[in-house]
Design a protein around this motif. Structure first.
Motif, PDB file in Angstrom:
ATOM      1  N   SER A  91       0.832  -1.201   0.000  1.00 45.93           N
ATOM      2  CA  SER A  91       0.000   0.000   0.000  1.00 45.93           C
ATOM      3  C   SER A  91       0.865   1.248   0.000  1.00 45.93           C
ATOM      4  CB  SER A  91      -0.919  -0.005   1.225  1.00 45.93           C
ATOM      5  OG  SER A  91      -1.692   1.176   1.281  1.00 45.93           O
ATOM      6  N   ASN A  95       0.732   4.179  -2.864  1.00 47.02           N
ATOM      7  CA  ASN A  95       0.465   5.566  -2.483  1.00 47.02           C
ATOM      8  C   ASN A  95       1.671   6.454  -2.753  1.00 47.02           C
ATOM      9  OD1 ASN A  95      -2.102   4.904  -1.583  1.00 47.02           O
ATOM     10  ND2 ASN A  95      -1.417   4.468   0.497  1.00 47.02           N
ATOM     11  N   THR A 229      -4.630  -0.016   2.541  1.00 38.18           N
ATOM     12  CA  THR A 229      -5.503  -0.144   1.379  1.00 38.18           C
ATOM     13  C   THR A 229      -5.074  -1.359   0.573  1.00 38.18           C
ATOM     14  OG1 THR A 229      -5.813   2.258   1.267  1.00 38.18           O
ATOM     15  CG2 THR A 229      -6.339   0.993  -0.712  1.00 38.18           C
ATOM     16  N   LYS A 230      -6.004  -2.234   0.267  1.00 39.11           N
ATOM     17  CA  LYS A 230      -5.715  -3.443  -0.491  1.00 39.11           C
ATOM     18  C   LYS A 230      -5.837  -3.150  -1.991  1.00 39.11           C
ATOM     19  CE  LYS A 230      -5.455  -6.493   2.975  1.00 39.11           C
ATOM     20  NZ  LYS A 230      -4.342  -7.410   3.221  1.00 39.11           N
ATOM     21  N   TYR A 231      -4.728  -3.358  -2.714  1.00 41.99           N
ATOM     22  CA  TYR A 231      -4.705  -3.139  -4.159  1.00 41.99           C
ATOM     23  C   TYR A 231      -4.633  -4.461  -4.936  1.00 41.99           C
ATOM     24  CZ  TYR A 231      -3.573   1.684  -2.919  1.00 41.99           C
ATOM     25  OH  TYR A 231      -3.591   2.956  -2.390  1.00 41.99           O
ATOM     26  N   TYR A 232      -4.104  -5.498  -4.268  1.00 39.73           N
ATOM     27  CA  TYR A 232      -3.922  -6.791  -4.918  1.00 39.73           C
ATOM     28  C   TYR A 232      -4.464  -7.887  -4.015  1.00 39.73           C
ATOM     29  CZ  TYR A 232      -0.572  -4.115  -7.743  1.00 39.73           C
ATOM     30  OH  TYR A 232       0.020  -3.176  -8.548  1.00 39.73           O
ATOM     31  N   GLU A 238      -4.381  -7.691  -9.438  1.00 46.44           N
ATOM     32  CA  GLU A 238      -4.914  -6.388  -9.072  1.00 46.44           C
ATOM     33  C   GLU A 238      -6.417  -6.471  -8.870  1.00 46.44           C
ATOM     34  OE1 GLU A 238      -4.390  -1.704 -10.396  1.00 46.44           O
ATOM     35  OE2 GLU A 238      -3.562  -3.328 -11.629  1.00 46.44           O
ATOM     36  N   GLU A 241     -11.675  -3.358  -7.333  1.00 47.15           N
ATOM     37  CA  GLU A 241     -12.015  -2.250  -6.437  1.00 47.15           C
ATOM     38  C   GLU A 241     -11.114  -2.284  -5.212  1.00 47.15           C
ATOM     39  OE1 GLU A 241     -16.067  -1.866  -5.318  1.00 47.15           O
ATOM     40  OE2 GLU A 241     -16.844  -2.069  -7.361  1.00 47.15           O
ATOM     41  N   ARG A 242     -10.516  -1.164  -4.891  1.00 44.65           N
ATOM     42  CA  ARG A 242      -9.645  -1.078  -3.712  1.00 44.65           C
ATOM     43  C   ARG A 242     -10.503  -0.943  -2.453  1.00 44.65           C
ATOM     44  NH1 ARG A 242      -5.590   3.600  -6.147  1.00 44.65           N
ATOM     45  NH2 ARG A 242      -4.762   2.363  -7.872  1.00 44.65           N
ATOM     46  N   TYR A 243      -9.986  -1.447  -1.350  1.00 43.86           N
ATOM     47  CA  TYR A 243     -10.696  -1.272  -0.085  1.00 43.86           C
ATOM     48  C   TYR A 243      -9.688  -1.147   1.054  1.00 43.86           C
ATOM     49  CZ  TYR A 243      -9.761  -6.221   0.961  1.00 43.86           C
ATOM     50  OH  TYR A 243      -9.152  -7.423   1.214  1.00 43.86           O
ATOM     51  N   SER A 244     -10.105  -0.477   2.123  1.00 43.77           N
ATOM     52  CA  SER A 244      -9.230  -0.246   3.268  1.00 43.77           C
ATOM     53  C   SER A 244      -9.622  -1.144   4.436  1.00 43.77           C
ATOM     54  CB  SER A 244      -9.307   1.220   3.711  1.00 43.77           C
ATOM     55  OG  SER A 244      -8.811   2.067   2.703  1.00 43.77           O
TER      56      SER A 244
END
Length: 378
Positions: A91, A95, A229-232, A238, A241-244
């Motif tokens: 993450s 970022n 934040t999860k990107y993968y 990938e 949708e990203r989520y925290s």
């Protein structure tokens, strides 16, 4: 043979453009492609071209140095990063690069120079990013270009010699001003403990009461709390949708696992905080901590909100800014009244750690001892 604007021969692959810049075209062996590098000084450009030609090799298979920095970042992430780091680190990488994409992302990998990196740093500072945030982005860019340079994709590493000034610490005067200003706020004890233990904010927020040993006056550090934040996904794909999510994990470095001595004042601060938390629990009863899923695995978390949620590093940062805003507003008014320049503060949670280390060294403590207490590997 190429020529300059006056018609003079410059040599094979060398040209002077209408804007006055010189261009050197380079053929990449094994690809059938060429790319160009530019400069205003012909001799410097020749040296740069020759340095590239002397060291060039097929490099990292399938990669063309003419690709943009953004494209190289995507390839670098998939090959070297996604499968080898923790979600938190991943993450931070994402970022870190997103902050600098507009500065260098559009540029061709081969064109980036130290001046572009310095402009990038200046731009981030002018946007108001904290120094630690700028350093984090610079670290990502540094690794990105280091891999390209070691793979012989580029002739020079534009970030290799870029250094930022060392982190500042709080003066004794500013330390006093800040603590006095937050003495009657909810999280005064947290900031006091950070200042007197050198803990990272994530380490402090992951502490449980069972990690404290008041009898032997020490605490144990072996985990850290953060929002990531999860990107993968777990397979490196990938996510659409990203989520925290909030998580507690082991520290990034083994040196971070350590025992930290407690002074009487720090023990008193912990006990004062316990009284606050006990009042929160008594007030809310069974509803206290209900929305906090971390309490299932870590039931005795120390630093919680009044409702029992985990207190987050970002919240501590926001609280620091709020307190500093009050202090600086008062200082500006006082300075204007006394006809002098204001003595403004800039405080964030990590500065307490730097201040702690500085005070230890100033007191005559051996560097090796300071390193063990603060969790520095060197």
């Amino acid at each position: 043979m190429g020529k300059n604007l006056k018609g003079k021969e410059l040599g094979k692959g060398l040209y002077q453009r209408k804007d006055g810049r010189y261009e050197a075209r380079i053929f990449v062996r094994g690809t059938g492609k060429t790319f160009s590098i530019y400069g205003t000084n012909l001799q410097h450009l020749k040296k740069e071209r020759n340095a590239y030609l002397a060291n060039v090799s097929p490099g990292i298979a399938g990669y063309d140095p003419r690709i943009s920095v953004s494209k190289w970042y995507e390839k670098w992430m998939l090959i070297y990063v996604v499968h080898s780091v923790k979600a938190t680190t991943l993450s931070n990488y994402v970022n870190g690069f997103e902050r600098v994409r507009e500065y260098i992302g559009y540029m061709r990998l081969i064109e980036v120079r130290p001046t572009h990196i310095l402009d990038m740093i200046k731009g981030l500072e002018e946007e108001g990013y904290a120094r630690t945030t700028v350093i984090q982005s610079l670290s990502v860019v540094r690794q990105l270009f280091k891999k390209a340079y070691s793979g012989k994709m580029i002739p020079i590493d534009p970030v290799a010699d870029i250094k930022l000034p060392k982190e500042k610490c709080l003066s004794i005067y500013d330390t006093h001003r800040f603590l006095e200003s937050c003495k009657n706020t909810r999280y005064y004890e947290l900031f006091f403990i950070l200042l007197h233990t050198g803990l990272r904010i994530g380490e402090a927020l992951a502490l449980e009461w069972c990690d404290l040993d008041f009898k032997h006056e020490k605490l144990r550090v072996y985990k850290t709390l953060n929002r990531v934040t999860k990107y993968y996904d777990s397979k490196g794909n990938e996510l659409p949708e990203r989520y925290s999510t909030i998580q507690i994990t082991t520290p990034k470095k083994s040196a971070s696992n350590r025992k930290v001595p407690l002074t009487d004042a720090v023990i008193a601060a912990f006990m004062s905080w316990k009284e606050k938390q006990d009042r929160d629990k008594e007030k809310l009863g069974k509803n206290w901590g209900k929305p906090n899923i971390l309490l299932k695995k870590y039931p005795s978390l120390i630093f919680t909100t009044s409702s029992g949620r985990s207190y987050l590093p970002s919240s501590a940062q926001t609280e620091c800014r709020r307190i500093v805003g009050i202090v600086n507003k008062h200082e500006i008014a006082l300075a204007e009244k006394e006809n002098r320049d204001p003595n403004l503060m800039d405080v964030h949670p990590h500065i307490f750690r730097h201040t702690f280390v500085t005070r230890c060294v100033q007191s005559g403590m051996e560097p090796a001892t300071v390193g063990k207490i603060s969790g520095h590997s060197t």
